[in-house]
Design a protein around this motif. Sequence first.
Motif, PDB file in Angstrom:
ATOM      1  N   SER A 231       0.942  -1.276  -0.016  1.00 41.99           N
ATOM      2  CA  SER A 231      -0.041  -0.030   0.077  1.00 41.99           C
ATOM      3  C   SER A 231       0.970   1.181  -0.025  1.00 41.99           C
ATOM      4  O   SER A 231       0.423   2.366  -0.555  1.00 41.99           O
ATOM      5  CB  SER A 231      -1.028   0.006   1.171  1.00 41.99           C
ATOM      6  OG  SER A 231       0.007  -0.051   2.405  1.00 41.99           O
ATOM      7  N   PHE A 232       1.945   1.205   0.659  1.00 44.41           N
ATOM      8  CA  PHE A 232       3.127   2.361   0.728  1.00 44.41           C
ATOM      9  C   PHE A 232       3.346   2.776  -0.905  1.00 44.41           C
ATOM     10  O   PHE A 232       3.343   3.948  -1.161  1.00 44.41           O
ATOM     11  CB  PHE A 232       4.191   2.020   1.366  1.00 44.41           C
ATOM     12  CG  PHE A 232       5.261   3.196   1.580  1.00 44.41           C
ATOM     13  CD1 PHE A 232       4.955   4.224   2.337  1.00 44.41           C
ATOM     14  CD2 PHE A 232       6.108   3.443   0.406  1.00 44.41           C
ATOM     15  CE1 PHE A 232       5.964   5.196   2.223  1.00 44.41           C
ATOM     16  CE2 PHE A 232       7.105   4.302   0.491  1.00 44.41           C
ATOM     17  CZ  PHE A 232       6.996   5.439   1.625  1.00 44.41           C
ATOM     18  N   VAL A 233       3.512   1.741  -1.737  1.00 42.84           N
ATOM     19  CA  VAL A 233       3.732   2.048  -2.889  1.00 42.84           C
ATOM     20  C   VAL A 233       2.900   2.790  -3.817  1.00 42.84           C
ATOM     21  O   VAL A 233       2.937   3.659  -4.430  1.00 42.84           O
ATOM     22  CB  VAL A 233       4.205   0.842  -3.893  1.00 42.84           C
ATOM     23  CG1 VAL A 233       4.467   0.966  -5.165  1.00 42.84           C
ATOM     24  CG2 VAL A 233       5.539   0.408  -3.192  1.00 42.84           C
ATOM     25  N   THR A 234       1.740   2.200  -3.502  1.00 40.32           N
ATOM     26  CA  THR A 234       0.531   2.776  -4.344  1.00 40.32           C
ATOM     27  C   THR A 234       0.137   4.056  -3.723  1.00 40.32           C
ATOM     28  O   THR A 234      -0.739   4.860  -4.540  1.00 40.32           O
ATOM     29  CB  THR A 234      -0.880   1.767  -4.306  1.00 40.32           C
ATOM     30  OG1 THR A 234      -1.272   1.406  -2.891  1.00 40.32           O
ATOM     31  CG2 THR A 234      -0.584   0.411  -4.755  1.00 40.32           C
ATOM     32  N   THR A 255      12.259  10.064  -3.235  1.00 37.42           N
ATOM     33  CA  THR A 255      13.191  10.523  -2.329  1.00 37.42           C
ATOM     34  C   THR A 255      14.105   9.466  -1.659  1.00 37.42           C
ATOM     35  O   THR A 255      13.492   8.268  -1.684  1.00 37.42           O
ATOM     36  CB  THR A 255      12.546  11.496  -1.362  1.00 37.42           C
ATOM     37  OG1 THR A 255      11.590  10.790  -0.637  1.00 37.42           O
ATOM     38  CG2 THR A 255      12.093  12.621  -1.783  1.00 37.42           C
ATOM     39  N   ASP A 256      15.085   9.580  -1.010  1.00 37.38           N
ATOM     40  CA  ASP A 256      15.810   8.642  -0.076  1.00 37.38           C
ATOM     41  C   ASP A 256      14.955   8.044   0.667  1.00 37.38           C
ATOM     42  O   ASP A 256      15.253   6.833   0.837  1.00 37.38           O
ATOM     43  CB  ASP A 256      16.927   9.383   0.308  1.00 37.38           C
ATOM     44  CG  ASP A 256      18.054   9.476  -0.614  1.00 37.38           C
ATOM     45  OD1 ASP A 256      18.223   9.056  -1.630  1.00 37.38           O
ATOM     46  OD2 ASP A 256      19.203  10.348  -0.453  1.00 37.38           O
ATOM     47  N   LYS A 260      13.926   4.151   0.845  1.00 43.78           N
ATOM     48  CA  LYS A 260      14.327   3.300   2.025  1.00 43.78           C
ATOM     49  C   LYS A 260      12.996   2.527   2.646  1.00 43.78           C
ATOM     50  O   LYS A 260      13.238   1.419   2.958  1.00 43.78           O
ATOM     51  CB  LYS A 260      14.888   4.401   3.195  1.00 43.78           C
ATOM     52  CG  LYS A 260      15.362   3.705   4.683  1.00 43.78           C
ATOM     53  CD  LYS A 260      15.955   4.618   5.409  1.00 43.78           C
ATOM     54  CE  LYS A 260      16.398   3.915   6.813  1.00 43.78           C
ATOM     55  NZ  LYS A 260      16.861   4.761   7.606  1.00 43.78           N
ATOM     56  N   GLU A 261      11.947   3.173   2.574  1.00 48.27           N
ATOM     57  CA  GLU A 261      10.876   2.590   3.178  1.00 48.27           C
ATOM     58  C   GLU A 261      10.610   1.402   2.302  1.00 48.27           C
ATOM     59  O   GLU A 261      10.042   0.337   2.843  1.00 48.27           O
ATOM     60  CB  GLU A 261       9.738   3.471   3.056  1.00 48.27           C
ATOM     61  CG  GLU A 261       8.274   3.102   3.903  1.00 48.27           C
ATOM     62  CD  GLU A 261       8.592   2.763   5.176  1.00 48.27           C
ATOM     63  OE1 GLU A 261       7.529   1.849   5.878  1.00 48.27           O
ATOM     64  OE2 GLU A 261       9.267   3.322   6.093  1.00 48.27           O
ATOM     65  N   TYR A 265      10.257  -3.640   1.778  1.00 43.85           N
ATOM     66  CA  TYR A 265       9.114  -4.684   1.433  1.00 43.85           C
ATOM     67  C   TYR A 265       9.937  -5.700   0.357  1.00 43.85           C
ATOM     68  O   TYR A 265       9.234  -6.478  -0.128  1.00 43.85           O
ATOM     69  CB  TYR A 265       8.038  -3.870   0.521  1.00 43.85           C
ATOM     70  CG  TYR A 265       7.246  -3.061   1.533  1.00 43.85           C
ATOM     71  CD1 TYR A 265       6.255  -3.596   2.044  1.00 43.85           C
ATOM     72  CD2 TYR A 265       7.367  -1.695   1.547  1.00 43.85           C
ATOM     73  CE1 TYR A 265       5.374  -2.911   3.121  1.00 43.85           C
ATOM     74  CE2 TYR A 265       6.638  -0.885   2.350  1.00 43.85           C
ATOM     75  CZ  TYR A 265       5.551  -1.486   3.169  1.00 43.85           C
ATOM     76  OH  TYR A 265       4.948  -0.700   3.883  1.00 43.85           O
ATOM     77  N   GLN A 266      11.289  -5.564   0.518  1.00 45.14           N
ATOM     78  CA  GLN A 266      12.168  -6.367  -0.221  1.00 45.14           C
ATOM     79  C   GLN A 266      11.703  -6.869  -1.646  1.00 45.14           C
ATOM     80  O   GLN A 266      11.252  -7.944  -1.924  1.00 45.14           O
ATOM     81  CB  GLN A 266      12.123  -7.789   0.515  1.00 45.14           C
ATOM     82  CG  GLN A 266      12.742  -7.678   1.815  1.00 45.14           C
ATOM     83  CD  GLN A 266      12.851  -9.014   2.630  1.00 45.14           C
ATOM     84  OE1 GLN A 266      11.759  -9.823   2.458  1.00 45.14           O
ATOM     85  NE2 GLN A 266      13.927  -9.158   3.424  1.00 45.14           N
TER      86      GLN A 266
END
Length: 302
Positions: A231-234, A255-256, A260-261, A265-266
């Motif tokens: 969900s962080f990506v979307t 951004t960096d 990083k976040e 999620y590998q």
Amino acid sequence: MKVEHLSKEIDQRLIIDDISFELKRGEIVGLIGRNGEGKTTLFRLLANHYNKTAGNVFINEENIDRHRDLYSQLFYIDSQYHSLNGMSPLQISKMYQELYPMFEADRFKNLVVRNELPLTKTYRTYSKGMQGLLQIILAICTNANYILLDEPLDGLDFYVKKQALQLLLSEVADHQKTLLISSHNLEELEYIIDRALIIKAGRLVKDYHLDEVKEAVKKVQMIFPNNELPSFVTEHAMIIERRGKVSVGIFAELTDEILKEISKYQPILFEELPISLEDVVASQVLDEAELNKSQQGGTSNE
């Protein structure tokens, strides 16, 4: 030229909604949006073919509705409503000499002949490509400083298109003319425009310089474990394409801290791709449901 809070209502429906922007001398600006978003209506308002519901247009800090001679600084031919059909280039030249004090009749005739357009045949008998080329010749010979072109390259074959672009680009470079140009073909626009105005539902949703946006905006192809997008990506990317396990997204910024976040999620694959004007426009103009529909052949970008 400065456009301030321009609006147009037709049949109690707001077609152009509080649009403001500036055009600088020597700029080539793309007006981009899908069919029905208000591009042609905006051109007609700027050229005074429609009365404004609200707002003003200024040239050299003067309101063009109060100083109507300034309309000779603008060139626009409405592809749907114009009086050229029954006229030959020579008759068109005579009419435009009356409309534009700086019209170059000799140059117009020479360019028509050089580009092998019949001088005595009427505009109606020209092919669509020939009509487009004649409009471009007419535009540069008016000596208007602001040239508004609505789909000017549509219907031109490769050779004629190359001629037309050379004429336009030379005029901008040599005489600091300003072009506001719309086109269905974003790939063509990408290589000639300095700036893009994105219009959606009659509102100006983005105004940016291409170099700046391409520096900031990133296109990434990615695969995550279990074929699930976090969900962080979307939340941070507009997903413009899905190919099996691979998702392609546009990040307004990468951004960096965001990287990083995402690394938590590998991702199996997280690779930057070259970004095009079409990618940027898709991320701004279409929502994800519309993107899915367009990928299935339901919608075409304009």
